[in-house]
Design an enzyme around this catalytic site. Structure first.
Site, PDB file in Angstrom:
ATOM      1  N   TRP A 148       0.788  -1.399   0.176  1.00  0.00           N
ATOM      2  CA  TRP A 148      -0.307  -0.069  -0.261  1.00  0.00           C
ATOM      3  C   TRP A 148       1.119   1.244   0.521  1.00  0.00           C
ATOM      4  O   TRP A 148       1.975   1.205   0.775  1.00  0.00           O
ATOM      5  CB  TRP A 148      -1.068   0.016   1.447  1.00  0.00           C
ATOM      6  CG  TRP A 148      -1.771  -1.109   0.965  1.00  0.00           C
ATOM      7  CD1 TRP A 148      -1.399  -2.284   2.007  1.00  0.00           C
ATOM      8  CD2 TRP A 148      -3.344  -1.463   0.173  1.00  0.00           C
ATOM      9  NE1 TRP A 148      -3.362  -2.954   1.654  1.00  0.00           N
ATOM     10  CE2 TRP A 148      -3.375  -2.407   0.786  1.00  0.00           C
ATOM     11  CE3 TRP A 148      -3.564  -0.477  -0.987  1.00  0.00           C
ATOM     12  CZ2 TRP A 148      -4.699  -2.498   0.251  1.00  0.00           C
ATOM     13  CZ3 TRP A 148      -5.126  -1.291  -1.219  1.00  0.00           C
ATOM     14  CH2 TRP A 148      -5.516  -2.315  -1.206  1.00  0.00           C
TER      15      TRP A 148
ATOM     16  N   TRP B  71     -15.489  -2.928   1.665  1.00  0.00           N
ATOM     17  CA  TRP B  71     -14.386  -2.396   0.943  1.00  0.00           C
ATOM     18  C   TRP B  71     -13.108  -3.750   0.626  1.00  0.00           C
ATOM     19  O   TRP B  71     -12.380  -3.662  -0.225  1.00  0.00           O
ATOM     20  CB  TRP B  71     -13.993  -2.112   2.223  1.00  0.00           C
ATOM     21  CG  TRP B  71     -14.860  -0.201   2.289  1.00  0.00           C
ATOM     22  CD1 TRP B  71     -15.603   0.467   2.843  1.00  0.00           C
ATOM     23  CD2 TRP B  71     -13.550   0.956   0.978  1.00  0.00           C
ATOM     24  NE1 TRP B  71     -15.594   1.485   2.184  1.00  0.00           N
ATOM     25  CE2 TRP B  71     -14.789   1.869   1.622  1.00  0.00           C
ATOM     26  CE3 TRP B  71     -12.646   0.753   0.687  1.00  0.00           C
ATOM     27  CZ2 TRP B  71     -14.459   3.255   0.635  1.00  0.00           C
ATOM     28  CZ3 TRP B  71     -12.537   2.285   0.084  1.00  0.00           C
ATOM     29  CH2 TRP B  71     -12.906   3.411   0.078  1.00  0.00           C
TER      30      TRP B  71
END
Length: 507
Positions: free
Chosen positions: A318, A394
């Site tokens: 990420w 999500w």
């Protein structure tokens, strides 16, 4: 909900503990509390000690929902809610003793911390010699009742929903109790003392303009949906510029209406309508199915809100970037359909379902921000913030969840806008800087000739931002990052305007 300082209460009462079931009809716990003829104490506890305490938009909704429920209790039965704030494990057994309860009833919640809390409360009440009854008001089917042929739980939505449908229609909803005798003399907080509403600043003007919390508001929305949008739902649900969905998600979360009530109402509409309505009704009921699936996942995988369902995603690289995250939150990405969605969310506490997919994909794929960042923002800003739906959805978009979207499905925000908002009406409403742009360029203003921008009064980089990332470059970086995970192979496919499942709440 006026504060009372009277002492004492009738001996031999039933305590009804309201939670995410703020309604009178189809409320099994309330029906059970009233069924023995004992006086009933109606209680709500604001417990901020649990993980995932309500965000700002949900607290606004809760204030008005409790006020509506109190008024409904007063009007129907002549008594109102008792309010207390603190840890339910401490307050509930003490209040049960104070009001002379012989039984306590509540409807089940399925968040892992709530399950642990309720288990402890049941044990404490048992030690006091008080019966505790828990009931189902929130789901069509309990998470443990839907199983694979091997006796396990489902990880794929389509198979899960087929198994649910094989169980037959859910139980019909219960009517509200005809009469209930309430008790007096128990001290109560005032709703105003909880300070759930924003004051300085008061950012809730758009919420007030958009919603009527409470069961009456839910019934109105459901009636409008059945009359005007159900017949056509399968196609119109994806068009953010029109009211093509029921918008019942916050009412379902707070339990102002139950899924059994919605199910029955849709079935009755099909029975009294044309044969064409049936197709749209099945599509709508399948959205209730996704809500059920999300709760199924959370119940069986309680780490869902904070851990990747697929462990291989633990290694994903990420790209933490606070500035990029803030531009996304504020609707300043330079991609009109993304910005429109984020601004709709901030103003109304809600976002259209199709657009939720687009903005979520943009955050985790284009910007490579962790899905938990989006989950946290939605938790604070959505009036329909629901732990199961939020976490499951999500993770679905990120590719890390159950039955997840393929990692290479990366929404093209320009094509999504052109397909589902072809005239730009949705963008013009929420991104007024672009309201004079012709439809041909409204979803990609940077591609417009200088003369078109000038005539529309748009100065890219000044009145409206340039795209914060290049779509093609961001997509390539995302594919490289995702394909680095074990067992992944890069693929050329790209999500344009197809029909992947949504970042869902019950529409």
């Amino acid at each position: 909900m006026k504060q009372s300082k009277q002492a004492g209460a009738s001996i031999g009462t039933a305590l009804m503990w309201f939670r995410q079931d703020l309604r009178l009809a189809d409320n099994p716990a309330l029906a059970a509390a009233a069924s023995g003829g004992l006086p009933v104490m109606a209680l709500y506890i604001l417990d901020d000690s649990l993980p995932w305490a309500m965000g700002g938009a949900s607290r606004w909704w809760l204030h008005h929902s409790l006020a509506a429920l109190d008024a409904e209790l007063q009007r129907q039965y002549g008594f109102g809610l008792t309010l207390r704030r603190g840890k339910a494990e401490t307050l509930l057994p003490a209040l049960a003793a104070e009001c002379g309860a012989v039984a306590v009833h509540w409807n089940r919640c399925y968040e892992p911390a709530a399950i642990a809390r309720d288990t402890a409360i049941k044990a404490a009440l048992k030690q006091q010699g008080i019966a505790a009854g828990s009931h189902n008001a929130a789901l069509l089917y309990e998470p443990w009742t839907v199983q694979t042929q091997g006796g396990s739980w489902f990880k794929v939505y389509s198979a899960f929903w087929r198994a649910c449908r094989a169980l037959g229609d859910p139980q019909p909803p219960l009517p509200a109790p005809k009469t209930i005798k309430g008790i007096t003399g128990i001290a109560s907080d005032t709703l105003e003392s909880w300070a759930l509403l924003p004051r300085k600043p008061d950012w809730a003007g758009g919420l007030r303009d958009s919603w009527v919390p409470g069961s009456l508001g839910a019934e109105t929305l459901l009636g409008n949906f059945l009359d005007h949008a159900l017949n056509g739902y399968a196609e119109q649900r994806d068009l953010p510029a029109i009211t093509g969905t029921s918008r019942l998600s916050p009412h379902l979360h707070f339990g102002e209406i139950g899924p059994r009530q919605v199910w029955q109402a849709v079935r009755l509409a099909v029975d009294s309508g044309s044969s064409a309505v049936a197709k749209h009704a099945e599509k709508y009921l399948s959205e209730l199915g996704w809500r059920e699936f999300s709760h199924h996942l959370l119940y069986h995988f309680p780490e869902l809100p904070q851990q990747n369902f697929r462990a291989d995603f633990d290694a994903f690289p990420w790209n933490r970037d606070e500035a990029a995250l803030q531009r996304w939150q504020r609707g300043q990405t330079g991609y009109p359909i993304v910005d429109a969605g984020m601004r709709e969310l901030w103003h109304t506490g809600w976002m259209h379902n199709r657009v939720r997919m687009v903005v979520a994909s943009f955050l985790v794929k284009h910007l490579r921000q962790h899905w938990r960042e989006g989950e946290a923002w939605f938790w604070d800003t959505l009036v329909d913030a629901d732990l199961a739906n939020n976490a499951a959805s999500w993770q679905w978009v990120a590719g890390s969840g159950a039955d997840a979207a393929p990692y290479f499905r990366i929404f093209n925000p320009m094509l999504q806008g052109e397909h589902f908002d072809p005239e730009g009406a949705y963008v013009r409403r929420w991104v007024p800087e672009l309201k004079a742009m012709p439809a041909r360029f409204i979803h990609k203003p940077w591609a417009a000739p200088a003369s078109v921008l000038h005539e529309a009064g748009v100065k890219l980089g000044t009145t409206y931002p340039l795209p914060m990332v290049d779509h093609d470059a961001a997509r390539a970086l995302a594919l490289t990052a995702f394909s680095s995970l074990r067992g992944q192979d890069a693929a050329p496919a790209e999500a344009t305007a197809g029909r992947p499942r949504k970042l869902r709440r019950a529409s």
